[in-house]
Design an enzyme around this catalytic site. Structure first.
Site, PDB file in Angstrom:
ATOM      1  N   SER A   1      -2.143  -9.938   3.438  1.00 16.85           N
ATOM      2  CA  SER A   1      -1.983  -8.587   4.004  1.00 16.85           C
ATOM      3  C   SER A   1      -1.623  -8.911   5.458  1.00 16.85           C
ATOM      4  CB  SER A   1      -3.593  -7.727   4.118  1.00 16.85           C
ATOM      5  OG  SER A   1      -3.442  -6.600   4.962  1.00 16.85           O
TER       6      SER A   1
ATOM      7  N   ASP B   1      -7.820   0.231  11.024  1.00 16.96           N
ATOM      8  CA  ASP B   1      -6.644   1.137  11.215  1.00 16.96           C
ATOM      9  C   ASP B   1      -6.627   2.471  10.767  1.00 16.96           C
ATOM     10  OD1 ASP B   1      -4.894  -0.757  12.539  1.00 16.96           O
ATOM     11  OD2 ASP B   1      -3.960  -1.377  10.613  1.00 16.96           O
TER      12      ASP B   1
ATOM     13  N   ASP C   1       0.813  -1.286  -0.092  1.00 15.84           N
ATOM     14  CA  ASP C   1       0.145  -0.019  -0.019  1.00 15.84           C
ATOM     15  C   ASP C   1       0.822   1.294  -0.075  1.00 15.84           C
ATOM     16  OD1 ASP C   1      -2.395  -1.608   0.090  1.00 15.84           O
ATOM     17  OD2 ASP C   1      -2.180  -1.813   2.383  1.00 15.84           O
TER      18      ASP C   1
ATOM     19  N   ARG D   1      -0.681   1.237  16.623  1.00 19.98           N
ATOM     20  CA  ARG D   1      -1.149   2.647  16.125  1.00 19.98           C
ATOM     21  C   ARG D   1      -1.182   3.793  16.664  1.00 19.98           C
ATOM     22  NH1 ARG D   1       0.272  -0.276  12.423  1.00 19.98           N
ATOM     23  NH2 ARG D   1      -1.027  -1.187  10.892  1.00 19.98           N
TER      24      ARG D   1
END
Length: 404
Positions: free
Chosen positions: A177, A125, A16, A96
């Site tokens: 992923s 996320d 990504d 995060r």
């Protein structure tokens, strides 16, 4: 878009974020891209990252060591609480808020106009990143390409990467992923999107932190973990900081097939998502802490803590780390750990964790009181206790029989 002159990008070097750099250049009037990679213990994934970022169009790369901050400020307090989300030990969610906070700090330092991330519009996320960004930079513009571009799938992302000469470490066949940090590794996508498919645990290269239980040693391994006021301080008698405790337990747990989890969880965005998680050290640490609390925390506190652990896990999972409620719950759990000091011995065998012993100078366990042998405990005391405890039931029965 022409007003965006400088963008700070949360950069992992994965699929990504690798293609986001040229995409931003093409679609946001060629802004300066400052890539920021948070080192949260993903180890070899950081290799060659600077060269790759600069080659694909970034002006610079920050690699920020956030591992101890993540462990000390987020993971250990959550472990003390016993926070789990539907069985998931929150590996992605733990990292995060710490990464997002540092993104804001660098964006302010660099005078950036926007912060960009590579999270999809389907996942959790995006929420975790953006709530943290809003907490520390409420007026900062946030760019989320997955919510803007025409790319529809990971296959199309690979097409874009190939067309723009962006180097990738994956192929279409291994295009899971993944998210990795010191605490865990997650796997999503490909064959895992059908819950009917068994994960390929025994296939070489699928598992990275662990082996499948079937391939673990035939001989059990023992480990002791020392805690001081709920904080892990030593493994097998060797003092070390918390992040090194996790590293040591990752090694031991991984070799013995500990910490594999296959679940379909409820995402914040309303859909159910199937994921496979490797959390070898974290699974051991949670178990050890739970065992020690059994003998050091009183019943009412433990039961309340178990109830609040669900709420705490929801806050972490839902991206609300930097909130008054989470801070208040952390203060609560810290107070509950005053007597959680001692040593836990565990036996690791082919994916199983077996309790082998626990000791504490702060124990509430009294063998003299609970023994089946002779003791000073007066068993006749139970008669009056039961009569009082059962008094409402007795009166209810008498009413029903018409005897009141």
């Amino acid at each position: 878009m022409s007003e965006i002159k400088k963008v700070v990008l949360a950069y992992s070097g994965g699929l990504d974020t690798s293609i986001i750099i040229p995409w931003l250049k093409e679609n946001y009037n060629n802004p300066e891209i400052i890539a920021v990679s948070g080192n949260v213990g993903q180890a070899d994934e950081l290799e060659g990252l600077e060269e790759k970022a600069l080659k694909t169009g970034a002006s610079k790369l920050y690699v920020e060591d956030l591992t101890d901050e993540m462990v000390d400020e987020v993971i250990i307090p959550s472990m003390m609480m016993g926070a789990k989300y539907e069985g998931y030990l929150l590996g992605t969610a733990f990292a995060r808020p710490i990464i997002a906070k540092r993104l804001v700090e660098i964006a302010k330092k660099e005078g950036a106009d926007a912060i960009c991330h590579g999270c999809t519009g389907k996942g959790n996320d995006q929420i975790r990143f953006e709530l943290a960004i809003k907490r520390f930079a409420p007026e900062m513009k946030i760019i989320a390409p997955w919510r803007e571009w025409d790319i529809k799938s990971r296959d199309e992302e690979i097409d874009y990467a190939e067309a723009h000469n962006v180097p990738l470490k994956i192929s279409r066949e291994t295009n899971y992923s993944k998210d990795k940090n010191l605490w865990h590794l997650s796997h999503e996508g490909l064959d895992l999107e059908d819950p009917a498919n068994e994960p390929q645990y025994d296939k070489p290269g699928f598992l990275e932190m662990s082996v499948s239980p079937a391939m673990a040693p035939d001989e059990a391994a023992y480990v002791t973990i020392d805690f001081e006021k709920g904080w892990p301080v030593a493994v097998d008698g060797v003092k070390m900081k918390a992040s090194d405790v996790i590293r040591k337990l990752n090694d031991l747990g991984g070799k013995n097939g500990i910490g594999l989890l296959d679940i379909v969880e409820n995402r914040m965005t309303g859909m159910k998502d199937r994921g496979v998680y490797e959390t070898p050290g974290g699974t051991i640490l949670y178990r050890a802490h739970e065992v020690l609390e059994m003998i050091t925390v009183d019943k009412d506190t433990k039961h309340m803590k178990d109830k609040l652990a669900v709420d705490f896990a929801d806050l972490v999972y839902n991206g609300k780390w930097f909130t008054p409620l989470r801070e208040a719950l952390t203060a609560f759990v810290t107070d509950t750990q005053k007597h959680v000091t001692g040593t836990v011995k565990l036996k690791l065998y082919k994916g199983n964790i077996i309790t082998s012993g626990v000791t504490s100078p702060e124990t509430l366990y009294s063998e003299e009181v609970v023994t089946f042998g002779e003791s000073d405990y007066n068993q006749n005391d139970a008669t009056g206790f039961i009569n009082l405890w059962g008094l409402p039931d007795t009166i209810l029965a008498l009413r029903d029989e018409g005897k009141l």
